[in-house]
Design an enzyme around this catalytic site. Sequence first.
Site, PDB file in Angstrom:
ATOM      1  N   PRO A 101      26.427  37.763  36.129  1.00  0.00           N
ATOM      2  CA  PRO A 101      26.177  37.044  37.384  1.00  0.00           C
ATOM      3  C   PRO A 101      27.378  36.975  38.329  1.00  0.00           C
ATOM      4  O   PRO A 101      28.514  36.824  37.893  1.00  0.00           O
ATOM      5  CB  PRO A 101      25.792  35.632  36.916  1.00  0.00           C
ATOM      6  N   ASN A 102      27.061  37.099  39.598  1.00  0.00           N
ATOM      7  CA  ASN A 102      28.005  36.981  40.714  1.00  0.00           C
ATOM      8  C   ASN A 102      28.927  38.186  40.877  1.00  0.00           C
ATOM      9  O   ASN A 102      29.680  38.260  41.843  1.00  0.00           O
ATOM     10  CB  ASN A 102      28.843  35.684  40.620  1.00  0.00           C
ATOM     11  N   ARG A 117      33.972  37.750  47.101  1.00  0.00           N
ATOM     12  CA  ARG A 117      34.019  36.551  46.258  1.00  0.00           C
ATOM     13  C   ARG A 117      35.444  36.307  45.750  1.00  0.00           C
ATOM     14  O   ARG A 117      35.997  37.159  45.038  1.00  0.00           O
ATOM     15  CB  ARG A 117      33.089  36.815  45.073  1.00  0.00           C
ATOM     16  N   TYR A 140      39.680  38.027  42.108  1.00  0.00           N
ATOM     17  CA  TYR A 140      38.958  39.206  41.612  1.00  0.00           C
ATOM     18  C   TYR A 140      39.278  40.493  42.372  1.00  0.00           C
ATOM     19  O   TYR A 140      38.801  41.565  41.984  1.00  0.00           O
ATOM     20  CB  TYR A 140      37.448  38.936  41.652  1.00  0.00           C
ATOM     21  N   ASN A 194      30.856  43.010  31.099  1.00  0.00           N
ATOM     22  CA  ASN A 194      31.512  41.858  31.708  1.00  0.00           C
ATOM     23  C   ASN A 194      30.408  40.802  31.861  1.00  0.00           C
ATOM     24  O   ASN A 194      29.647  40.833  32.823  1.00  0.00           O
ATOM     25  CB  ASN A 194      32.112  42.208  33.075  1.00  0.00           C
ATOM     26  N   ALA A 207      30.208  34.589  33.875  1.00  0.00           N
ATOM     27  CA  ALA A 207      30.143  33.195  33.412  1.00  0.00           C
ATOM     28  C   ALA A 207      29.354  33.047  32.116  1.00  0.00           C
ATOM     29  O   ALA A 207      29.599  32.119  31.331  1.00  0.00           O
ATOM     30  CB  ALA A 207      29.532  32.319  34.505  1.00  0.00           C
ATOM     31  N   GLU A 229      34.213  43.917  25.588  1.00  0.00           N
ATOM     32  CA  GLU A 229      34.032  42.899  26.639  1.00  0.00           C
ATOM     33  C   GLU A 229      35.208  43.002  27.607  1.00  0.00           C
ATOM     34  O   GLU A 229      36.357  43.149  27.177  1.00  0.00           O
ATOM     35  CB  GLU A 229      33.978  41.501  26.005  1.00  0.00           C
ATOM     36  N   HIS A 259      37.003  41.456  31.389  1.00  0.00           N
ATOM     37  CA  HIS A 259      37.074  40.479  32.480  1.00  0.00           C
ATOM     38  C   HIS A 259      38.144  40.954  33.448  1.00  0.00           C
ATOM     39  O   HIS A 259      39.234  41.359  33.013  1.00  0.00           O
ATOM     40  CB  HIS A 259      37.441  39.084  31.963  1.00  0.00           C
ATOM     41  N   ARG A 319      43.336  30.603  33.189  1.00  0.00           N
ATOM     42  CA  ARG A 319      42.485  29.866  34.133  1.00  0.00           C
ATOM     43  C   ARG A 319      42.000  28.543  33.523  1.00  0.00           C
ATOM     44  O   ARG A 319      42.607  28.037  32.595  1.00  0.00           O
ATOM     45  CB  ARG A 319      41.347  30.779  34.587  1.00  0.00           C
TER      46      ARG A 319
END
Length: 144
Positions: free
Chosen positions: A9-10, A17, A22, A76, A79, A100, A102, A109
């Site tokens: 998502p996103n 964004r 990012y 990825n 969230a 995985e 990111h 963070r």
Amino acid sequence: MKFCIINGPNLNMLGTREVEIYGSMNLKDIEKFTRDTISKLGHKVDQEWFQSNSEEEIINKIHELASSDVDCLVINPAAFSHTSVAILDALSILKCPVIEVHLSNTNRREEFRQKKITAKSSTGVIEGIGYKVYSLAILSQLIK
Ligand code: DQA
């Protein structure tokens, strides 16, 4: 080799964004960079890129992979990495390596991002190196 690259998502909003976190490349730019990089390095691989904002669609895509001849999943989960036992369970069905990724270094963070539920089913995690994480994940399966 066949790779599937799933984005959660996103990530369809990359480029506009939170660019300070990012970066300014959108997902299409990142896909192009990844394809160009892998081919410039002399590798011929199949890449299927998939993005969804829906947990259900991501789970269904992982189920599809379970009965396919894909050699590696790069995911990825965005969230969902921090929340989804359902995606963790789906990933556990796969026999192929799961990397995985990111874009950001989630360890630096908020505390809630430091727990990566889905990573429990991953072969490895690559994060914090921005758009290059996808190329690095694919290369991790190509270099000997
Ligand atoms: C992300 C990190 C997640 O915490 C966040 O929810 C995202 C993007 C990354 O690529 O850095 O959407 O997965």
